[in-house]
Design a protein around this motif. Structure first.
Motif, short mmCIF file in Angstrom:
data_model
loop_
_atom_site.label_atom_id
_atom_site.label_comp_id
_atom_site.label_asym_id
_atom_site.label_seq_id
_atom_site.Cartn_x
_atom_site.Cartn_y
_atom_site.Cartn_z
N PRO A 194 22.17 26.57 -59.66
CA PRO A 194 21.57 26.37 -58.33
C PRO A 194 20.11 25.92 -58.35
O PRO A 194 19.70 25.14 -57.50
N SER A 195 19.33 26.38 -59.32
CA SER A 195 17.91 26.00 -59.34
C SER A 195 17.75 24.51 -59.67
O SER A 195 16.83 23.85 -59.17
N LEU A 196 18.65 23.95 -60.49
CA LEU A 196 18.60 22.52 -60.80
C LEU A 196 19.04 21.70 -59.61
O LEU A 196 18.44 20.66 -59.30
N VAL A 197 20.09 22.14 -58.95
CA VAL A 197 20.55 21.46 -57.73
C VAL A 197 19.43 21.47 -56.69
O VAL A 197 19.20 20.47 -56.00
N HIS A 198 18.71 22.57 -56.62
CA HIS A 198 17.64 22.72 -55.64
C HIS A 198 16.56 21.64 -55.82
O HIS A 198 16.21 20.94 -54.86
N VAL A 199 16.05 21.49 -57.05
CA VAL A 199 14.97 20.53 -57.25
C VAL A 199 15.49 19.09 -57.14
O VAL A 199 14.78 18.20 -56.66
N GLU A 225 21.62 20.51 -45.01
CA GLU A 225 21.68 21.84 -44.38
C GLU A 225 23.10 22.35 -44.28
O GLU A 225 23.34 23.56 -44.41
N GLY A 226 24.04 21.46 -44.02
CA GLY A 226 25.43 21.88 -43.88
C GLY A 226 26.11 22.18 -45.19
O GLY A 226 27.01 23.01 -45.26
N LYS A 227 25.68 21.51 -46.26
CA LYS A 227 26.38 21.65 -47.55
C LYS A 227 25.83 22.77 -48.41
O LYS A 227 26.58 23.45 -49.11
N PHE A 228 24.52 22.97 -48.39
CA PHE A 228 23.89 23.91 -49.33
C PHE A 228 23.37 25.14 -48.60
O PHE A 228 22.73 25.03 -47.55
N ALA A 229 23.60 26.31 -49.20
CA ALA A 229 23.16 27.56 -48.58
C ALA A 229 21.65 27.58 -48.39
O ALA A 229 21.15 28.12 -47.39
N ARG A 230 20.92 26.97 -49.33
CA ARG A 230 19.45 26.94 -49.24
C ARG A 230 18.98 25.54 -48.83
O ARG A 230 17.91 25.08 -49.21
N ASP A 233 15.47 25.17 -47.35
CA ASP A 233 14.41 25.29 -48.35
C ASP A 233 14.30 23.99 -49.17
O ASP A 233 13.19 23.56 -49.52
N MET A 234 15.44 23.38 -49.48
CA MET A 234 15.42 22.10 -50.21
C MET A 234 14.70 21.04 -49.40
O MET A 234 13.90 20.25 -49.94
N ILE A 235 14.98 20.99 -48.12
CA ILE A 235 14.34 19.99 -47.24
C ILE A 235 12.84 20.21 -47.18
O ILE A 235 12.04 19.27 -47.29
N GLU A 236 12.42 21.45 -47.05
CA GLU A 236 10.99 21.75 -46.97
C GLU A 236 10.28 21.37 -48.28
O GLU A 236 9.17 20.82 -48.27
N LEU A 237 10.93 21.66 -49.41
CA LEU A 237 10.33 21.30 -50.70
C LEU A 237 10.22 19.78 -50.80
O LEU A 237 9.19 19.24 -51.23
N GLY A 238 11.28 19.05 -50.42
CA GLY A 238 11.25 17.60 -50.50
C GLY A 238 10.20 16.98 -49.61
O GLY A 238 9.49 16.05 -50.01
N ARG A 239 10.08 17.50 -48.40
CA ARG A 239 9.03 16.99 -47.49
C ARG A 239 7.65 17.23 -48.09
O ARG A 239 6.75 16.39 -48.00
N LEU A 311 2.42 29.07 -69.71
CA LEU A 311 1.35 29.73 -68.97
C LEU A 311 0.95 31.03 -69.64
O LEU A 311 1.68 31.59 -70.48
N SER A 312 -0.22 31.56 -69.25
CA SER A 312 -0.67 32.85 -69.77
C SER A 312 0.26 33.96 -69.28
O SER A 312 0.95 33.80 -68.28
N PRO A 313 0.28 35.11 -69.96
CA PRO A 313 1.24 36.17 -69.65
C PRO A 313 1.13 36.72 -68.23
O PRO A 313 2.07 37.34 -67.75
N ASN A 314 -0.01 36.52 -67.54
CA ASN A 314 -0.15 37.10 -66.21
C ASN A 314 0.40 36.20 -65.12
O ASN A 314 0.08 36.36 -63.95
N VAL A 315 1.23 35.21 -65.48
CA VAL A 315 1.94 34.41 -64.49
C VAL A 315 3.42 34.64 -64.68
O VAL A 315 3.95 34.47 -65.78
N ARG A 316 4.12 35.08 -63.65
CA ARG A 316 5.55 35.34 -63.76
C ARG A 316 6.32 34.24 -63.04
O ARG A 316 5.80 33.54 -62.18
N VAL A 317 7.58 34.11 -63.36
CA VAL A 317 8.44 33.10 -62.75
C VAL A 317 9.59 33.79 -62.05
O VAL A 317 10.22 34.68 -62.61
N MET A 318 9.85 33.38 -60.81
CA MET A 318 10.94 33.97 -60.05
C MET A 318 12.27 33.58 -60.67
O MET A 318 12.42 32.54 -61.30
N ALA A 319 13.29 34.39 -60.44
CA ALA A 319 14.59 34.19 -61.09
C ALA A 319 15.22 32.85 -60.73
O ALA A 319 15.95 32.28 -61.51
N ARG A 320 14.96 32.34 -59.53
CA ARG A 320 15.59 31.09 -59.13
C ARG A 320 14.79 29.88 -59.56
O ARG A 320 15.12 28.76 -59.22
#
Length: 368
Positions: A194-199, A225-230, A233-239, A311-320
């Motif tokens: 899903p994260s690859l489809v998202h970007v 919007e109709g096809k993907f659950a998110r 969010d995909m549209i907002e990132l693309g814009r 990145l330095s250790p004090n930056v975390r990455v969200m699961a998605r």
């Protein structure tokens, strides 16, 4: 250090007169000219040719009925001759010819190829973990770099020649809507992580905001919007990606050297910001432009390094796959605003840079 380096050329830029042909050897057979090659004057008026400069008299057009329906045109250099290769079924052949000519013009003016390097390891939870770095570079990164380059000439083509990319993009995206599937830039197969489809879908949205008509953009966003659950969010990132690309209406040949340098700087700055917006969980560093000792693909004579660094250790990455900082807001904000484009004063050699560190894997990649 785990390091992967990929080299990318995206259809564009060179400075000065065209290279001289090597002297003919005695009794050497003259090279045969492709009979399909046509001069630009077959398609454009004398006044229009003036706007395009000397390159307009060197570029030849080849109408090629064998190109696949999804490819309206491409460009190459064959025996020193820059070619604009156009699909016989392209809806607007004039735009395709101009588009490919502008790729050649950017090449001749110094737009860099990109040497992309993965330094270290993708952090756990990053979307980069779920694909291969060369696939990301060859597909999605190339698309983003091309959008940035297109943004520097589509405005002028619309103003001077009254044509644009909409005819090609609209047909392309209407076919995706009809098939209810979009290509994912080689990041993964349909139904991939899903994260690859998202970007990937977000990049399609950005493409339509840059190069599609409003009607098709609206229809595509409704489809997403109709096809993907998110989908929203995909549209907002693309814009947001499209907003980070600073489109300009400039006639490249009228720019002074300092203005051209600044144009290249701004293009690489746009690239850095767009890549950062994808939140890969890695720091993006882009070097100044450097000269190449040998032209890449007989075209590009400059390069910029694009490094994806742990990145330095004090930056975390969200699961998605979309990152957030932990106690590093100031540092990340500075990174997002930093200038990271090419510098005309850089004299270091790209070839020496490319050989200065050990690499576990290397690939020479070109744009489609």
């Amino acid at each position: 250090n785990n390091m992967i380096r990929c080299f990318v050329r995206c259809c564009f830029p060179c400075c000065g007169p065209p290279p001289r042909s090597p002297p003919k050897k005695e009794n050497e057979e003259p090279k045969k000219v492709d009979p399909r090659q046509q001069p630009l004057s077959d398609f454009f008026s004398a006044e229009e040719m003036l706007v395009l400069g000397d390159l307009a008299h060197r570029v030849k057009v080849v109408i090629d009925p064998t190109l696949p329906p999804t490819l309206h045109g491409t460009s190459s250099v064959v025996d020193g001759v820059p070619l604009a290769i156009v699909n016989d079924r392209a809806p607007d052949k004039r735009y395709v010819i101009l588009h490919e000519l502008m790729h050649h013009q950017l090449d001749e003016l110094g737009c860099p190829s990109l040497c992309c390097t993965l330094v270290g390891k993708e952090p756990e939870g990053s979307w980069l973990v779920h694909t291969k770095f060369p696939n990301f570079v060859r597909g999605l990164l190339v698309q983003l770099w091309e959008l940035i380059q297109h943004s520097r000439f589509n405005g002028m083509l619309a103003r001077v020649f009254r044509c644009g990319p909409e005819s090609a993009r609209d047909g392309e995206y209407r076919s995706y809507i009809t098939r209810r599937a979009v290509p994912l830039y080689g990041l993964c197969a349909q139904g991939g992580h899903p994260s690859l489809v998202h970007v990937a879908v977000a990049a399609h949205v950005a493409t339509l905001w840059m190069e599609g008509s409003e009607d098709v953009r609206n229809d595509f966003e409704a489809f997403v919007e109709g096809k993907f659950a998110r989908g929203r969010d995909m549209i907002e990132l693309g814009r947001g990606m499209a907003e980070l690309i600073r489109a300009k209406d400039v006639e490249l040949l009228r720019l002074e050297p300092a203005e051209l340098d600044r144009l290249m700087v701004e293009m690489l700055q746009d690239m850095k910001r767009v890549l950062e917006s994808l939140d890969s969980g890695m720091e993006v560093r882009i070097s100044p432009v450097q000269p190449l000792k040998v032209k890449f693909n007989n075209r590009c004579h400059t390069v910029a390094n694009v490094d994806f660094c742990t990145l330095s250790p004090n930056v975390r990455v969200m699961a998605r796959g979309f990152g957030s900082s932990a106690g590093t807001g100031v540092r990340r904000a500075e990174s997002r605003g930093a200038s990271s484009g090419p510098s005309a004063s850089s004299a270091s050699s790209a070839s020496s840079s490319a050989s200065s560190s050990s690499s576990s894997k290397a690939a020479l990649l070109t744009s489609p």
